[in-house]
Design a protein around this motif. Structure first.
Motif, short mmCIF file in Angstrom:
data_model
loop_
_atom_site.label_atom_id
_atom_site.label_comp_id
_atom_site.label_asym_id
_atom_site.label_seq_id
_atom_site.Cartn_x
_atom_site.Cartn_y
_atom_site.Cartn_z
N PRO A 175 0.89 -1.12 0.06
CA PRO A 175 0.06 -0.01 0.03
C PRO A 175 0.88 1.23 -0.18
O PRO A 175 0.44 2.23 -0.64
N VAL A 176 1.98 1.36 0.70
CA VAL A 176 2.86 2.37 0.83
C VAL A 176 3.56 2.61 -0.55
O VAL A 176 3.39 3.84 -1.23
N VAL A 177 3.91 1.67 -1.29
CA VAL A 177 4.57 1.68 -2.71
C VAL A 177 3.56 2.31 -3.40
O VAL A 177 3.85 3.06 -4.39
N THR A 178 2.22 1.79 -3.54
CA THR A 178 1.18 2.17 -4.47
C THR A 178 0.84 3.89 -4.20
O THR A 178 0.67 4.39 -5.10
N MET A 179 0.63 4.13 -2.84
CA MET A 179 0.62 5.39 -2.48
C MET A 179 1.85 6.27 -3.17
O MET A 179 1.40 7.51 -3.70
#
Length: 333
Positions: A175-179
Motif C-alpha cells: 500500500p505504501v509503494v502504491t501510494m
C-alpha cells in the motif's frame, strides 16, 4: 486583460511561493510532533510502527490526493468515502480471481462513479456539492445492496491479500509503494502538465478560463474521474488489508480527505494548492491519531475512536478560520 493575466500567472510563482510556505509550516509541525513522540514513546520510531502507520494512512492519502485536485477547481467530492466502501465490496466479490483482476475492477468502480459525478456536474450543470452528495448516498446504498448489509469475506487462497498485507523486498508494504506511485503521478500531473495549470486556472476564475479558450468541462471531467479512481484504489487496499469488503466503512473519510487538503494549504475557494502539502497534511493528521493511540496504550488518556471525528472536525475548523482570516487580510491590502 487584468483578469486573464491573473489567471495565467496564478499557477506560477505566486502559487509556488504559497505552496512552499505552507509545506514549510506543515514540516515544522511534523518535526515538532515527531520529536515529542520519539522522546515519549519507546516504540514510536520502530520499523513496525512506521510501516504500519504509513500502510494504514495510505488509503487516506490516496483520497486526499484526488480531493486536492477537486478542491483546486473550486469543487468538492463528498462521495469518496462511499466509493471506497463500494469498491471494497465489489473487489471482495472477485478476490478469488486474484489481485490481477480485483485491482483493475476496484479502480473501474471508482472511475465509473467519478464519471457519473463528472457528467452530472458538467452536462446537467448541478453544483458539485449536490451531485457528489447524491453519489455518496447512491454508492453507499449500492454497497449495502451488493453485500447484503454485511461484510464480504475475501479469498485467502488467491494472491489478493498480498496487496494489502504483503511487502516489497520484505520491507515496504505494497500500500505504501502504491501510494507513493500515485503521489508521483499526481505531482507530475499538477506541476509538469497543462492539465495542472488548467485545474488551477479554473479554480482561480472559471469564467476567465472559458474566455481563454480552456476546455473547462474536459478538465473538470478529468478531475472527478481521477478522484473516483483513487477512491476505488483505496477500496482495494481496504478489502485486501482487512480481509473483507466493508459496506459501512468509509464514513466520514471525505472529511478526512478535505481536512488533509485544507491543512496542506489548498484554498477551499480553489486556485491554489499543492500535492506535496496535501501529502504532508494527511501524514500530520494521521500522526496526531497515532500519538493518541500511544497515549491510550500508556493509560494516560482513554479516547474512543469517536473522538477522532471530534478532533478532526475541530482541527479542520481551526484551519479554515485561519485561511479565511488570511484571505481577508490579503483583500484588505
Amino acid at each position: 486583460m487584468n483578469i486573464l493575466t491573473r489567471v495565467i500567472n496564478l499557477p506560477g510563482l505566486k502559487r509556488k511561493a504559497h505552496a512552499s510556505r505552507q509545506a514549510e509550516g506543515v514540516l515544522i509541525a511534523l518535526a515538532v510532533i515527531t520529536l515529542f513522540a520519539s522522546l515519549r514513546y519507546d516504540a514510536f520510531l520502530s520499523e513496525y510502527n512506521i510501516m504500519t502507520f504509513l500502510a494504514y494512512n495510505s488509503m487516506f492519502i490516496l483520497i486526499g490526493l484526488g480531493m486536492c485536485f477537486v478542491i483546486m477547481t473550486g469543487g468538492i467530492d463528498l462521495s469518496v468515502g462511499s466509493v471506497v466502501a463500494l469498491s471494497s465490496v465489489v473487489v471482495a466479490k472477485v478476490s478469488e480471481y486474484g489481485i490481477e483482476v480485483a485491482l483493475p475492477v476496484g479502480i473501474l468502480v471508482g472511475v465509473t462513479t467519478g464519471t457519473i459525478n463528472a457528467l452530472v456536474i458538467t452536462r446537467l450543470k448541478i453544483v458539485p456539492f449536490i451531485a457528489t452528495l447524491a453519489m455518496m448516498l447512491g454508492a453507499r446504498g449500492m454497497a449495502l445492496v451488493i453485500s447484503g448489509n454485511q461484510s464480504v469475506d475475501v479469498s485467502w487462497e488467491s494472491n489478493f491479500t498480498q496487496f494489502g498485507l504483503g511487502k516489497m523486498f520484505d520491507f515496504i508494504p505494497w500500500p505504501v509503494v502504491t501510494m507513493l506511485l500515485a503521489f508521483a503521478f499526481c505531482w507530475l500531473l499538477l506541476e509538469k502538465f497543462a492539465f495542472g495549470r488548467h485545474v488551477l486556472a479554473i479554480g482561480g476564475n472559471e469564467e476567465a478560463s472559458k474566455l481563454m479558450g480552456l476546455e473547462v468541462n474536459r478538465t473538470l471531467f478529468g478531475v472527478y474521474v481521477l478522484s473516483g479512481a483513487l477512491a476505488g484504489l483505496s477500496g482495494v487496499m481496504l478489502a485486501s488489508g482487512f480481509g473483507a469488503g466493508q459496506p459501512l466503512e468509509g464514513l466520514g473519510w471525505e472529511l478526512s480527505a478535505i481536512a488533509a487538503v485544507v491543512v496542506g494549504g489548498t484554498l477551499l475557494t480553489g486556485g491554489l494548492g499543492s500535492i506535496t502539502s496535501t501529502l504532508l497534511g494527511a501524514i500530520l493528521l494521521g500522526l496526531i491519531f497515532n500519538i493518541l493511540n500511544f497515549e491510550n496504550g500508556l493509560g494516560t488518556i482513554s479516547f474512543s475512536a469517536y473522538w477522532q471525528s471530534i478532533i478532526r472536525g475541530g482541527f479542520l475548523l481551526v484551519v479554515v478560520v485561519i485561511q479565511a482570516k488570511m484571505m481577508n487580510r490579503k483583500k484588505a491590502h
